[in-house]
Design an enzyme around this catalytic site. Structure first.
Site, PDB file in Angstrom:
ATOM      1  N   HIS A 193      90.457  81.224  15.490  1.00  0.00           N
ATOM      2  CA  HIS A 193      91.286  82.243  14.836  1.00  0.00           C
ATOM      3  C   HIS A 193      91.290  83.458  15.749  1.00  0.00           C
ATOM      4  CE1 HIS A 193      91.129  80.116  10.888  1.00  0.00           C
ATOM      5  NE2 HIS A 193      89.989  79.661  11.403  1.00  0.00           N
ATOM      6  N   GLU A 206      85.476  72.391   4.221  1.00  0.00           N
ATOM      7  CA  GLU A 206      84.466  73.318   4.760  1.00  0.00           C
ATOM      8  C   GLU A 206      83.528  73.669   3.604  1.00  0.00           C
ATOM      9  OE1 GLU A 206      86.014  77.155   5.982  1.00  0.00           O
ATOM     10  OE2 GLU A 206      84.263  77.581   7.258  1.00  0.00           O
ATOM     11  N   HIS A 241      92.629  73.770   6.942  1.00  0.00           N
ATOM     12  CA  HIS A 241      91.185  73.809   6.687  1.00  0.00           C
ATOM     13  C   HIS A 241      90.938  73.013   5.405  1.00  0.00           C
ATOM     14  CE1 HIS A 241      91.224  77.005   9.596  1.00  0.00           C
ATOM     15  NE2 HIS A 241      89.964  77.343   9.405  1.00  0.00           N
ATOM     16  N   HIS A 294      90.412  74.991  17.359  1.00  0.00           N
ATOM     17  CA  HIS A 294      90.114  75.719  16.113  1.00  0.00           C
ATOM     18  C   HIS A 294      89.520  77.070  16.484  1.00  0.00           C
ATOM     19  CE1 HIS A 294      88.414  75.401  11.714  1.00  0.00           C
ATOM     20  NE2 HIS A 294      88.641  76.669  12.051  1.00  0.00           N
ATOM     21  N   ASP A 341      85.852  78.614  16.121  1.00  0.00           N
ATOM     22  CA  ASP A 341      86.282  79.189  14.837  1.00  0.00           C
ATOM     23  C   ASP A 341      86.522  80.702  14.954  1.00  0.00           C
ATOM     24  OD1 ASP A 341      87.115  79.026  12.210  1.00  0.00           O
ATOM     25  OD2 ASP A 341      85.157  78.633  11.356  1.00  0.00           O
ATOM     26  N   ASP A 342      85.449  81.486  14.805  1.00  0.00           N
ATOM     27  CA  ASP A 342      85.562  82.952  14.880  1.00  0.00           C
ATOM     28  C   ASP A 342      84.432  83.454  15.782  1.00  0.00           C
ATOM     29  OD1 ASP A 342      87.670  83.553  12.660  1.00  0.00           O
ATOM     30  OD2 ASP A 342      86.281  82.109  11.773  1.00  0.00           O
TER      31      ASP A 342
HETATM   32  N1  HPA Z   1      87.578  79.176   7.066  1.00  0.00           N
HETATM   33  C1  HPA Z   1      88.584  79.647   6.341  1.00  0.00           C
HETATM   34  N2  HPA Z   1      89.320  80.672   6.713  1.00  0.00           N
HETATM   35  C2  HPA Z   1      89.061  81.249   7.874  1.00  0.00           C
HETATM   36  C3  HPA Z   1      88.042  80.817   8.681  1.00  0.00           C
HETATM   37  C4  HPA Z   1      87.262  79.699   8.261  1.00  0.00           C
HETATM   38  O1  HPA Z   1      86.322  79.221   8.923  1.00  0.00           O
HETATM   39  N3  HPA Z   1      88.024  81.633   9.760  1.00  0.00           N
HETATM   40  C5  HPA Z   1      89.039  82.507   9.619  1.00  0.00           C
HETATM   41  N4  HPA Z   1      89.665  82.293   8.462  1.00  0.00           N
HETATM   42 ZN    ZN Z   2      88.633  78.270  10.791  1.00  0.00          ZN
END
Ligand code: HPA
Ligand code: ZN
Length: 336
Positions: free
Chosen positions: A18, A199, A196, A16, A277-278
């Protein structure tokens, strides 16, 4: 072995990440200069100071703005290679990497530029760092299903080099049911499917993703814990959850890292994994995420997370077996 050496040394997959979320402020400024793009921030420090979020949308607004500096295949190549170098330094040996083509095609950047650039970066990463990687094309859920279909059509010539499709961006108000047809079309093309879910969205979005999108993994999935029957099902089906602790902290999905449910997820028998994630926006790559939750876990749990990362991957079965054996070999002789 000290904890840090143990975390870094454990062979891991990242499931996971991006790629646009790995754009570090320094690279954002360098690409802005290279491409003649004006950024609404005076300095790297001013940009970093803006990374203070109370919910997903706060982050997404900056994330899409940051992606505007990405223009050429060289930019996408540099981005992918920089991520892979950083991940490899954390002991990541395999990565399944999300990208958001609609963010780029909407600005007039052809799909070919994005795909060829990323694939070139990942090929270079394999040469230099020995890390294997696959791409996962994410549909932006705040856009229409028709728009997602257009992205899938644009991807057609590259589908043999794309492992699957995903669903990201603003969750609440954009349930999985909105994308049933395009996920079915992706499945017919032999693509794996992830989304996703849970969350910020309710447990029902996780159910929809399972029942209507026929996903192979749940990205995040935190809010599934509110629904015991759903937890039982996820455990029974050995569904992989790609959990992102520092993301959860920075987007206020959890109030404090001490409250993070990763330990509870493992105790409930869920196939949880730990991911970044990011990383450029949330303050850490994979090893930082393991470090953040390590005080909540045993070393055996850390080994389980690493093993789960391969079991939940889209690698061929023989590769999974080989990587899991490498995890076991690494821990041999260690007192867990
Ligand atoms: N959630 C939803 N969209 C996203 C995320 C995330 O954590 N990171 C990049 N796009
Ligand atoms: Zn994500």
């Amino acid at each position: 072995m000290d904890l840090d050496a143990f975390i870094v040394g454990l062979p891991k997959a990242e499931l996971h990440i991006h790629i646009e979320g790995s754009l570090e402020p320094e690279m954002m400024f360098a690409l802005a200069r290279r491409n003649g793009v004006a950024l609404p921030f005076a300095s790297v420090e001013a940009l970093r100071a803006a990374y203070s979020f109370t919910r997903l949308q706060d982050f997404l607004d900056l994330y899409y703005q940051g992606a505007e500096v990405l223009r050429t295949d060289e930019d996408f190549r540099d981005l992918a290679l920089a991520y892979a170098a950083r991940a490899a330094a954390d002991g990541v040996v395999h990565a399944e990497v999300f990208f958001d083509p609609q963010t780029h095609t909407a600005r007039g950047i052809p799909f070919s530029v994005v795909a060829e650039g990323l694939l070139a970066g990942l090929a270079a990463a394999r040469e230099r760092h020995g890390l294997t990687a696959r791409l996962i094309l994410c549909f932006l859920r705040h856009l229409s299903e028709e728009d997602a279909f257009a992205a899938l059509r644009a991807a057609e010539p590259w589908l043999d080099r794309i492992a699957g499709v995903g669903l990201d961006s603003s969750e609440v108000g954009h349930p999985p049911e909105k994308f049933v047809r395009v996920f079915a079309a992706a499945g017919e093309r032999g693509l794996r499917r992830v989304a996703h879910a849970g969350e910020e969205g309710p447990p029902d979005y996780v159910r929809q993703a399972l029942d209507l999108l026929h996903i192979d993994r749940v990205d995040h999935g935190n809010r599934a814990l509110e629904d015991p029957a759903l937890v039982d099902r996820l455990a029974r089906e050995a569904m992989t959850l790609t959990v992102c602790p520092l993301s959860n902290l920075r987007l206020c999905v959890v109030d404090a890292i001490a409250d993070h449910p990763i330990g509870r997820m493992l105790k409930l028998g869920l196939r949880a994994t730990v991911n970044s994630d990011d990383p450029a926006y949330f303050g850490g790559y994979v090893a930082d995420n393991y470090r953040a939750v390590a005080p909540l876990l045993s070393r055996e749990d850390l080994v389980t997370l690493a093993r789960n990362s391969f079991l939940g991957s889209f690698l061929p079965a023989a590769e999974i077996t080989r990587h899991v054996a490498a995890v076991e070999a690494f821990t041999e002789g260690e007192r867990l």
